[in-house]
Design an enzyme around this catalytic site. Sequence first.
Site, PDB file in Angstrom:
ATOM      1  CE  LYS A  80       1.470  -8.776  -9.306  1.00 28.94           C
ATOM      2  NZ  LYS A  80       0.113  -9.361  -9.115  1.00 28.94           N
ATOM      3  CB  SER A 155       0.317 -10.376  -5.487  1.00 23.54           C
ATOM      4  OG  SER A 155      -0.254 -10.581  -6.778  1.00 23.54           O
ATOM      5  CB  SER A 179      -3.474  -9.997  -7.386  1.00 25.33           C
ATOM      6  OG  SER A 179      -3.171 -11.042  -6.498  1.00 25.33           O
TER       7      SER A 179
END
Length: 471
Positions: A80, A155, A179
């Site tokens: 990420k 996210s 997330s």
Amino acid sequence: MSEIVMLSASQLVAGFWQRSLSPVEVMCAVLDRVTKLDPVVNAFCGLDEEGAMSAAGEAERRWRRAEPCGPLDGVPVSVKDLVAVAGLPTRQGSWTASPDSENADAPAVARLRRAGAIPFGKTTTSEFGNKIVTDCPLTGVTRNPWDTRLSPGGSSGGSAVAVALGMGPLSLATDGGGSIRIPACWSGVVGFKPTFALVPAGSAASWTALSTLGPITRTVRDAALMLDAMTCGNNDGPPRVGSPSGYSAALDDGVAGLRIAWCPAPDSVSVAPDIAECVQRAADTFEAIGATVIQADIAPIADYYGNGRIHSVQWSVFFAQRVRHMEVADRTLLDPDLTALSDAGTRIDTATFVDALLARHALGASMETFFERYDLLLTPTFHCGPPPVPGLPGHLRNAPLLTAWCNQAGLPAISVPCGLARDLPTGLQIVGRRGSDALVLRAARAYELARGDFPAPGPELQLPGDTEIAP
């Protein structure tokens, strides 16, 4: 080619041992998959194809000598874009972040690399990971692999989509309120948030004091393998090759004799009926495989709810503090959602913030008492399905009530696919006391075995109408 990309990390390693697969073959297949599918779903914001192929060649030579450097040698892993990877920039979904490449890996990435995994690309995130969908001014909209009209969640949406579609079997993500678990739930994959700070984050990745790093994978075993690698101490070298260790060691010990609390819907949370039905079946499965499942009203969690205010207060204050240190010109480049979050934080007074911190402490203490009576807790991962893209609907702008409280208490929690609701994946959340990460993974593995294989989204993806990915 598609068969290779949908293999788990443990299956890839078995193939490397047997010489029926090679790391170069696998990396080529993954990069080809990214080329084919990513223009539709927008899961990646950066690739290091040259570095990945070079590392795959080195891994292949080691496997030919039967001398792998670690248990993940040659396995592709995406990261990420909140976490540093040497040779790639860390843009954090923001025009305000430096475009320069990093000189060093974040600690967890370094440990994965030492175990042999090959970081090959950065996955999309909302700006600084601020919300539970994955869109931002820098990288645009990320789409759900099951229905491209919808969000995959966030996210860590890019990580979940990449894993779901076979663009690498492993992804390293972050979770500050759900997330990891929310996009895992909505994308049909496994997402594990470990006990707070179990995986080393480094100072840059833990600035909210709520977020922790964890794996997104297609199988629970792969999540355990990643956790083994990332929790291996700096001086210990990589985990041993060929024999289970750490979080993988007791993964198949089952749940017989465990006392498991089952909370279908805490006070003030309305779970969609089709999701509730899927999660109820999953809870029933635990009883069928030997656990004692007790439906429970969970007072500590009920006390947390006020639309998740203790989380929302802290989250907005932390983001306000981050924005406060930016240049005025940079603030004009921010996602309007982040600006609104920061503005809300500036209006919170010191007493309210301290009250939220005290409530966080009380929640953690209450859950310690709760887990004196139960070994684990089951809940839905999310109460409804994913929203359309782009944007975040008003009714989802508060703290995600079924996941964020785990961050407040620092507890390990995993989302495992448990069925399809209206043809979209939904997830079962399994939560344990602080430090019981191995037990949470063991229970998730027992359920996964009893459930059987979970379907993958189809590889034939189309954008709805003439919508665009890039802003």
